[in-house]
Design an enzyme around this catalytic site. Structure first.
Site: not given
Length: 581
Positions: A303-305, A307
């Site tokens: 997921g957004s980790t 980013k």
């Protein structure tokens, strides 16, 4: 007086001559017979004595022969070296024992001394209800002189066998591997078989590298001094983390959870746990799901980790700075695919805002600007696209897009369409905050100087400093607020990814991750917590990572940081990093 002829004169006591001759003959015969009898008796005694001497000489010779003969490879003899073989203790970085040997007894039988296997089994079955009767019967009917009936029995069972007076059975001392912490670090320590040989984890690694298995095969481990085998774990931190993971999994009714504490400057794994787990003192079958170490073997969309890696990539490419602006006014379209933001601002965002608002649109535009080739190479340099190796093996293989570019490059920028292991994510994150050094992880002690010798520089120190700033900013002003611990200056990034159910992304089933590091002015440790399919529970506003994995990571830091020697700082130093930018 008339004299008689001398022929007719004799004394009353005189005997005739013929009588004297007869008497002499009888005496000679008697004496000869007696001599023969004495000689025969002496001969018999001599023969018997010689026979006894010969028999005892044969017996003595055979005993000497057996004592000097080499092992013949029978079951009885072959069992001795392995059953008496010891293993070194496994200790943590502080010398706390995590695995050790204890003496136990095992039950064996001599089938040649047993006339009725049925009677033996009738006596043993109440003591050992789990005994395989049909197998034991076949063993007892064999013609051998040694068979194992039950390995590593308890003292109570031994006393019961003795009280039952079972003929033809006996006991042999063995060593049994004991794990004082039970399930703590079970996936890391691994298992041994019934002969005390390593099957998995550190136990298997120790056999391969230290030659323990060879020494055990020679029966030498009882006669040499073996130093404890030290690993990088801190048992205290491991215990804290497992406790928090178990409680979190129960609270949020999740399928599982993992946790990692990694030394950012040495690559040492200080703690690593995956629940549900197992007790190595009483392990389940190898196919049991609890045997799977999800922190190393499992691969997930993080997921957004991701980013964090995308924004580091933008900075490292030179195409972006912290002052850059990114257009996130409208969703992005790739054919029928649409990319939008969960917390849409519908405006142009600053580079830090792309991170704090966790903008999918912003991350996609950064990836498009640097190009798919640069993106692929950058993630590969961070070790996120290939298997990662550790001493315990079993690493999962990341899954990446078959081709890069377009929508695939866009989704990868925010952690969708690419899977990797939690450990790889933590290792790559450490490189973003430690000055740009990618350090292979290890379960063994390692100094910072040793780590520098094998480190690979993947980002510049300037990029690393800016990523520390972004992570700290997100910890104070963004989605990482629920993982904050006063005094420890935690930087963080959340990741909430939808799980694929029946080939489609399911909105109501998530895999959540919380990536943290502390203290951000001088990063020492990376903490990563994942939780699989958590449910929304009463008293908790949401089921995204900020509401479950985040607080769990914060609790690990709160309890573990003092143990790790990180002193809290409640002064202005904690805001110095933010002020510098």
């Amino acid at each position: 007086m008339i004299k008689m002829p001398s022929l007719f004169l004799r004394k009353k006591s005189d005997k005739p001559a013929c009588a004297k001759q007869s008497e002499q003959v009888d005496s000679t015969v008697f004496q000869g017979t007696a001599k023969k009898r004495v000689g025969l008796a002496r001969s018999r005694v001599t023969v018997l004595t010689a026979a006894f001497v010969a028999v005892y000489a044969i017996i003595g010779g055979r005993l000497i022969h057996y004592s000097l003969a080499k092992e013949d490879g029978t079951v009885a003899r072959a069992a001795v070296p392995y059953t008496l073989a010891r293993r070194p203790d496994i200790v943590d970085r502080n010398g706390a024992v995590m695995a050790t040997d204890v003496r136990m007894m095992s039950l064996y039988a001599n089938p040649s001394m047993i006339t009725s296997p049925d009677d033996v089994l009738e006596a043993l079955k109440p003591i050992f209800p789990e005994l395989d009767v049909s197998r034991a019967y076949r063993l007892l009917k064999s013609k051998g002189e040694f068979v194992w009936l039950k390995r590593q029995i308890t003292p109570k069972q031994q006393s019961q066998v003795l009280a039952a007076g079972v003929a033809g059975v006996g006991f042999r001392p063995e060593v049994h591997r004991f794990y004082p912490g039970g399930p703590e670090a079970a996936h890391i320590l691994g298992l041994v078989d019934v002969d005390n040989r390593g099957l998995s984890g550190i136990e298997r690694y120790m056999d391969k590298t230290d030659g323990i298995s060879s020494l055990m095969g020679l029966g030498l481990t009882d006669s040499i001094e073996m130093k404890p085998f030290e690993i990088s774990l801190d048992l205290r931190v491991e215990s804290i983390m497992r406790d928090i993971l178990v409680k979190g999994m129960e609270k949020f009714e999740a399928l599982g959870a993992t946790g990692i504490v990694l030394d950012a400057n040495t690559g040492e794994i200080v703690a690593l746990a995956s629940v549900p787990d197992f007790d190595p003192n009483n392990p389940p079958r190898a196919t049991d799901p609890r045997m799977l170490n999800h922190a190393i073997t499992g691969v997930y969309e993080m997921g957004s980790t991701f980013k964090a890696f995308t924004l580091a990539m933008g900075l490292e490419s030179g195409k972006f700075t912290l002052d850059s602006l990114v257009d996130a006014k409208t969703p992005l379209y790739f054919g029928s695919s649409r990319i939008n933001d969960d917390h849409a601002q519908n405006r142009i965002l600053t580079y830090p805002e792309v991170f704090t608002y966790s903008s999918n649109i912003g991350a996609s535009r950064i990836a498009a600007a640097v190009g798919p080739d640069y993106q692929k190479n950058f993630l590969e340099d961070l070790g996120l696209l290939n298997r990662i190796e550790t001493e315990i093996g079993g690493s999962g293989t990341p899954q990446k897009p078959a081709k890069w570019g377009g929508v695939f490059s866009a989704t990868v920028s925010f952690g969708q369409g690419i899977t990797t292991t939690p450990l790889q994510t933590a290792v790559a994150a450490a490189a973003l905050i430690n000055g740009g050094k990618l350090i292979p992880p290890t379960f063994l002690p390692r100094t910072e100087a040793q780590a520098d010798q094998i480190a690979k520089h993947v980002v510049s120190e300037d990029t690393s400093n800016k990523m520390r700033y972004l992570l700290r900013l997100n910890g104070t002003d963004g989605s990482g607020r629920n993982g904050q611990v006063p005094g420890y200056r935690v930087g963080a990034k959340t990741g909430t990814s939808e799980k694929i159910i029946d080939g489609k992304y399911a909105y109501d089933h998530n895999f959540n991750a919380f990536l943290a590091a502390f203290p951000m002015d001088d990063p020492q440790y990376v903490v990563l917590v994942t939780i699989d399919d958590p449910k929304k529970v009463e008293g908790v506003p949401g089921r995204t990572a900020a509401w479950n994995a985040g607080p769990m990571a914060g609790e690990i830091i709160r309890r573990a940081a003092p143990i790790l020697g990180v002193d809290p700082d409640f002064g202005e130093k904690g805001d110095g990093l933010l002020a510098s930018y």
